[in-house]
Structures are given as C-alpha cells and as structure tokens.
Design a protein around this motif. Structure first.
Motif, PDB file in Angstrom:
ATOM      1  N   SER A  36      23.350  -3.234  41.253  1.00 11.82           N
ATOM      2  CA  SER A  36      24.381  -2.262  40.886  1.00 11.82           C
ATOM      3  C   SER A  36      24.822  -2.467  39.443  1.00 11.82           C
ATOM      4  O   SER A  36      25.175  -1.502  38.745  1.00 11.82           O
ATOM      5  CB  SER A  36      25.582  -2.375  41.825  1.00 11.82           C
ATOM      6  N   GLY A  37      24.787  -3.705  38.953  1.00  9.93           N
ATOM      7  CA  GLY A  37      25.180  -3.983  37.578  1.00  9.93           C
ATOM      8  C   GLY A  37      24.294  -3.298  36.561  1.00  9.93           C
ATOM      9  O   GLY A  37      24.749  -2.947  35.468  1.00  9.93           O
ATOM     10  N   LEU A  38      23.027  -3.082  36.897  1.00  8.54           N
ATOM     11  CA  LEU A  38      22.122  -2.400  35.978  1.00  8.54           C
ATOM     12  C   LEU A  38      22.544  -0.940  35.811  1.00  8.54           C
ATOM     13  O   LEU A  38      22.582  -0.408  34.698  1.00  8.54           O
ATOM     14  CB  LEU A  38      20.692  -2.478  36.491  1.00  8.54           C
ATOM     15  N   ILE A  39      22.875  -0.289  36.930  1.00  9.48           N
ATOM     16  CA  ILE A  39      23.309   1.105  36.862  1.00  9.48           C
ATOM     17  C   ILE A  39      24.606   1.223  36.077  1.00  9.48           C
ATOM     18  O   ILE A  39      24.777   2.116  35.238  1.00  9.48           O
ATOM     19  CB  ILE A  39      23.464   1.678  38.280  1.00  9.48           C
ATOM     20  N   LEU A  40      25.536   0.305  36.318  1.00  7.24           N
ATOM     21  CA  LEU A  40      26.819   0.360  35.628  1.00  7.24           C
ATOM     22  C   LEU A  40      26.672   0.070  34.132  1.00  7.24           C
ATOM     23  O   LEU A  40      27.491   0.518  33.330  1.00  7.24           O
ATOM     24  CB  LEU A  40      27.791  -0.638  36.261  1.00  7.24           C
ATOM     25  N   ALA A  41      25.621  -0.674  33.750  1.00  9.35           N
ATOM     26  CA  ALA A  41      25.424  -1.020  32.334  1.00  9.35           C
ATOM     27  C   ALA A  41      24.716   0.072  31.559  1.00  9.35           C
ATOM     28  O   ALA A  41      24.800   0.112  30.327  1.00  9.35           O
ATOM     29  CB  ALA A  41      24.636  -2.326  32.222  1.00  9.35           C
ATOM     30  N   ALA A  42      24.007   0.962  32.249  1.00  2.00           N
ATOM     31  CA  ALA A  42      23.262   2.020  31.556  1.00  2.00           C
ATOM     32  C   ALA A  42      24.215   3.113  31.087  1.00  2.00           C
ATOM     33  O   ALA A  42      25.072   3.568  31.835  1.00  2.00           O
ATOM     34  CB  ALA A  42      22.204   2.605  32.492  1.00  2.00           C
ATOM     35  N   ASP A  43      24.050   3.550  29.841  1.00  2.00           N
ATOM     36  CA  ASP A  43      24.934   4.573  29.287  1.00  2.00           C
ATOM     37  C   ASP A  43      24.595   5.971  29.781  1.00  2.00           C
ATOM     38  O   ASP A  43      25.465   6.838  29.851  1.00  2.00           O
ATOM     39  CB  ASP A  43      24.879   4.552  27.762  1.00  2.00           C
TER      40      ASP A  43
ATOM     41  N   PRO B 115      20.044 -11.863  34.784  1.00  2.00           N
ATOM     42  CA  PRO B 115      18.722 -12.160  35.343  1.00  2.00           C
ATOM     43  C   PRO B 115      17.602 -11.354  34.708  1.00  2.00           C
ATOM     44  O   PRO B 115      16.484 -11.844  34.576  1.00  2.00           O
ATOM     45  CB  PRO B 115      18.887 -11.802  36.822  1.00  2.00           C
ATOM     46  N   TYR B 116      17.884 -10.126  34.322  1.00  2.00           N
ATOM     47  CA  TYR B 116      16.817  -9.301  33.756  1.00  2.00           C
ATOM     48  C   TYR B 116      16.297  -9.884  32.458  1.00  2.00           C
ATOM     49  O   TYR B 116      15.105  -9.786  32.147  1.00  2.00           O
ATOM     50  CB  TYR B 116      17.319  -7.874  33.525  1.00  2.00           C
ATOM     51  N   VAL B 117      17.178 -10.510  31.684  1.00  2.00           N
ATOM     52  CA  VAL B 117      16.756 -11.120  30.429  1.00  2.00           C
ATOM     53  C   VAL B 117      15.885 -12.336  30.703  1.00  2.00           C
ATOM     54  O   VAL B 117      14.885 -12.580  30.023  1.00  2.00           O
ATOM     55  CB  VAL B 117      17.979 -11.510  29.576  1.00  2.00           C
TER      56      VAL B 117
ATOM     57  N   SER C 229      25.303  -8.355  38.092  1.00  2.00           N
ATOM     58  CA  SER C 229      24.407  -8.730  37.005  1.00  2.00           C
ATOM     59  C   SER C 229      23.406  -7.612  36.745  1.00  2.00           C
ATOM     60  O   SER C 229      23.155  -6.760  37.597  1.00  2.00           O
ATOM     61  CB  SER C 229      23.671 -10.032  37.339  1.00  2.00           C
ATOM     62  N   ILE C 230      22.831  -7.620  35.557  1.00  2.00           N
ATOM     63  CA  ILE C 230      21.856  -6.600  35.171  1.00  2.00           C
ATOM     64  C   ILE C 230      20.473  -7.089  35.578  1.00  2.00           C
ATOM     65  O   ILE C 230      19.942  -8.031  34.997  1.00  2.00           O
ATOM     66  CB  ILE C 230      21.915  -6.339  33.660  1.00  2.00           C
TER      67      ILE C 230
END
Length: 474
Positions: free
Chosen positions: A80-87, A205-207, A65-66
């Motif tokens: 880890s989901g936040l890193i994978l979501a960042a362009d 979760p970040y949202v 999750s982000i």
C-alpha cells in the motif's frame, strides 16, 4: 444487535489476515473497487508482455513501505505504501511494467535477508500458496499463502542488476505498446534513487531489492524519449480512479486527524470525500460518514462502490435492515463483484431471518464460485446451510473457509466430515478430497517449518545465555 468495525466482514478494504505484530501490521487488503482498478490499469501491460491477464494475480499488502515484488509464478504483490507514494497513475504503472517483466522475462527470484527479519517465514509459503491457487481453482489456495504471511511478511526479493536493467527496458516497451508515457517510471525511480545513500535499515524494501543507479535511469530515459507518447500526461479517467484509490487507502490506513488534515472540508472532490468517509468511519462519526457517502452518491448515483460503502457503514453501525436495500442497489449496479455480493449475503445472514437466510444462499454460492478464496463468503454460506439443515454442504463450506483462510488443520477436519457426509465420487466428495490432500500437505510443511523455527530460536537463546553467563565459561 450492533456489529463493530473490528468484527465486521469488510468487503470495502477487507483485511483478510490479522497482523503478526502491532509494530509491523501487514495483511492482504481486499476491496472490489481496488481490485477492479488494479486489473483495469495493469492488464494492457500484461497483454503487451504476452501474458494472459486472467493468469496474473494481483495482491495488495497492507504495508506502508514502498515495495512490490513477484513471487510464486505469476503473482504480483503490491505494498500500500507504493500506491500512496506515487504521484499519479503513470508512476504506479511504471513500477507495474517493470514487475511485469520479471514474470514475462522468466527471471528467477531469490530471497534476501529473510533470516534476519524477526518473525519472518520462508518465501516457500508464497510459492506453496501460488501452487495451491492453481490446485484449488480460482484463488482458493490463497489461504496457504496467507497462512505463511500471517506468521510474517516483509520478505525481500533480490534480483541481479542485469535482470533489473532488462526489466527497465522491457517495462518501457510494455508502456509504449499500452499507450502509456514512460516518464512516470523514471520519475518514480528518481524519487527512490536518493534512498540509496541511506543506511539499509532506513531504506524502503524496493530500494534494497531493486538496486537503482544513475546509469540505469539514463539508459531508461533514452528508451522513454523515443516513445510516441513521450511528454503526454496520464489518462484522465484512469488517473482519477487512481486518485480515489489513494484517498481511500489513506482514509482507511491513516489516523483520522491526519486524513482530515490532508483532505480538508474545503475540498469537495470525490477523492477527498472518499478519504473523509473512512476517517469519520474510523472515528465512529457515523452521521458524518453517511453525509459524505450521500454526497458521493449524489455526484455519481450509479457508482456501485459508493452504495457499497454506505451499506457497510449502516451495517457496522447495527442498522442492518437499513443496509439491505443499499447493498442490493450496489449488487444491482455491479453484479459481477463477489465481494459486494458477500457483503449483501453477510447482512442477510446476520438477521437470522428464515426467509433472508434462504435468499442469501444462492447469492453467497455465486460469490464463492467467482471468488473461491473468499473465506468470509464461505463462513456465511456455511452458517446459512446449517440454518436450513443442509449439514453436509455446511461441512464442505466450512472446509473451504478454513482452506482459504490458511488454517489447514481445521480444513482437514471439516473436509473429512464432508467426505463422510457425501456419496463417494460425487463432485462435492471429490472437492472435499482435494481440500483434504492439499491441506494435509500444507499442514505438514507448516508443522516442520514451525519446529525448525523453534529449534533455531532455542539455539539462539542458548548461545546468548552461554555468552553472557560467566559461569558457562568456567
């Protein structure tokens, strides 16, 4: 002897705690290259915010999750989901700048929705863990945090909209002072804003914990557009490191088929080869994994992390003797990376050779001095001590191991043994006493929490039974 992937001590993307459920696997990921990058990228933001970078602890959580959040003082937890979501790296730094304000601006955090998450533990475990870090020196107290997190993860921290807006503007200021364009923060928040229309269960979760709205983003745009760095792209060197980190994470976390689809053989870049190393590694295609690592080493012969992963593959494939010179080269290239030194020390200890066992002791001692929360270094150091007959040191190292691994009851037992073995008042005796006192307190808090949790679960089951059983209403 064959060392399996499951049981090996991974210094490369090392899972420090077991997941609490197969459905929602979460754990602390440790990796020398990743940790070095996180601080290299984020330290200028901490300095811009008036923080001491050495006092800010960064933890990478295995969760798709982000999310990112601050807890227990100056501790930032990154999914880890936040890193994978960042362009690109600027999007990642935008989030880090925002989170930095929650520390520097003195924002209070509160827990939200934790009770509704099956198997969750109190945010108190994070606070206790952070306190223990300070009490134990270095990251030694990280084990208490991990003990709570091994029972559950996924706590969501909620902030007021006012604090969020302040964090946006302060983050933009930190980015400008660090010479980073602020468009990355806006791009990432725009990416997340669309999720606000989703049902809460579908939101990241970040949202939920960082409510976004158009007004906030427009306000942030005004601040970003006045920056002298507006319109500039990300730093090429830093972005390349970030791209490699993403590829490394993807290869480690995703199924090999997906990784090979996302990073096809036609892509000869370092990041693509990195991803394929892990894909082949997970698929037990050892020769293919080694071929990719050799290609990486040929591209950058002095990259310690490329030698590290090659040594790890050899070690986990049972080719321990072959792994030793490769690990030695990695340590030579990165002498201040305790996780790499731990990998070398473990390989030495696993041979059960008298000479190598003795040689491993100073290597592992140095690793634990630099990284006191490294339970695997303590485990191998204890084994080496015991092998050469230094039983008192073995007891203390074992106490350190259980303390850092979040097992306070076992830490108490071995700390008591160490105190009996050392002369009272010696540094070793005092350290054992510190572990004993902190672990006794942590064990009691965990016991009380577990009892309360059992009572709540029994009460819930009783209420469900009473409601569904018609005889209970007669």
């Amino acid at each position: 002897m064959r060392v399996t992937f499951k049981h090996a001590v991974l210094s490369v993307l090392l899972l420090l705690v077991l997941p609490f459920s197969a459905a929602r696997a979460q754990s602390i990921l440790r990796d020398a290259e990743t940790e070095a990058f996180l601080h290299k990228a984020s330290d200028p933001l901490f300095l811009a915010a008036g923080l001491n970078p050495k006092s800010v602890h960064l933890y990478l959580i295995h969760d798709n999750s982000i999310n990112a959040f601050v807890a227990g003082g100056q501790n930032i937890f990154i999914h880890s989901g936040l890193i994978l979501a960042a362009d690109d790296v600027n999007e990642f730094l935008g989030v880090m700048a925002h989170e930095t304000c929650h520390i520097a601006c003195g924002h209070r955090v509160r827990r939200a929705d934790a009770a509704s998450i099956a198997g969750t533990t109190s945010i108190l475990s994070m606070v206790l863990g952070a306190a223990a870090i300070l009490a134990g020196g270095g990251d030694a107290g990280m084990g208490i945090f991990m003990a709570g997190q091994s029972m559950a993860q996924g706590q969501y921290l909620a902030y007021s909209r006012g604090q969020e807006s302040e964090a946006d503007l302060a983050g933009a200021r930190y980015l400008e002072e660090a010479g980073v364009p602020g468009e990355g923060m806006i791009a990432f928040f725009e990416k997340l804003r669309d999720q606000e229309i989703f049902a809460q269960i579908r939101q990241d979760p970040y949202v939920r914990s960082h409510p976004l709205n158009r007004t906030r983003i427009m306000q942030l745009q005004e601040a970003v557009e006045t920056s002298p760095y507006a319109g500039k792209g990300p730093n090429e060197d830093l972005n390349e490191q970030f791209t490699r980190l993403k590829a490394k994470l993807a290869g480690y976390l995703f199924e090999p088929r997906r990784t090979l689809r996302d990073y096809p053989l036609s892509d000869k870049s370092a990041s693509a080869r990195y991803a394929r190393v892990y894909a082949y590694h997970k698929a037990l295609e050892w020769d293919l994994a080694l071929a990719e690592t050799d290609a990486l080493i040929q591209m950058e012969p002095d990259n310690a992390y490329f030698h590290e992963i090659k040594g790890q593959i050899l070690f986990e494939n049972g080719r321990v003797q072959e792994s030793l010179p490769v690990f030695r080269k990695a340590v030579q290239l990165a002498p201040k990376e305790p996780l790499i030194a731990t990998a070398l020390g473990q390989a030495m200890v696993s041979t059960e050779d008298d000479k190598l066992m003795a040689e491993a002791i100073p290597i592992l001692e140095d690793a634990t001095r630099q990284d006191r929360g490294n339970s695997f270094a303590w485990f191998n150091l204890a084994k080496a001590y015991a092998w050469v007959g230094r039983e008192a040191e073995a007891s203390l190292a074992t106490a350190e191991r259980f303390y850092s691994a979040g097992a306070p009851m076992q830490a108490v037992m071995h700390a008591q043994r160490a105190m009996q073995a050392f002369d009272e008042g010696t540094p070793e005796w005092l350290r054992a006493q510190d572990i004993l006192y902190v672990s006794e307190e942590a064990a009691e808090k965990m016991r009380k929490y577990q009892e309360e949790r059992r009572r709540n679960e029994n009460r819930r089951r009783f209420e469900e039974t009473s409601f569904t059983n018609p005889l209970s209403h007669e």
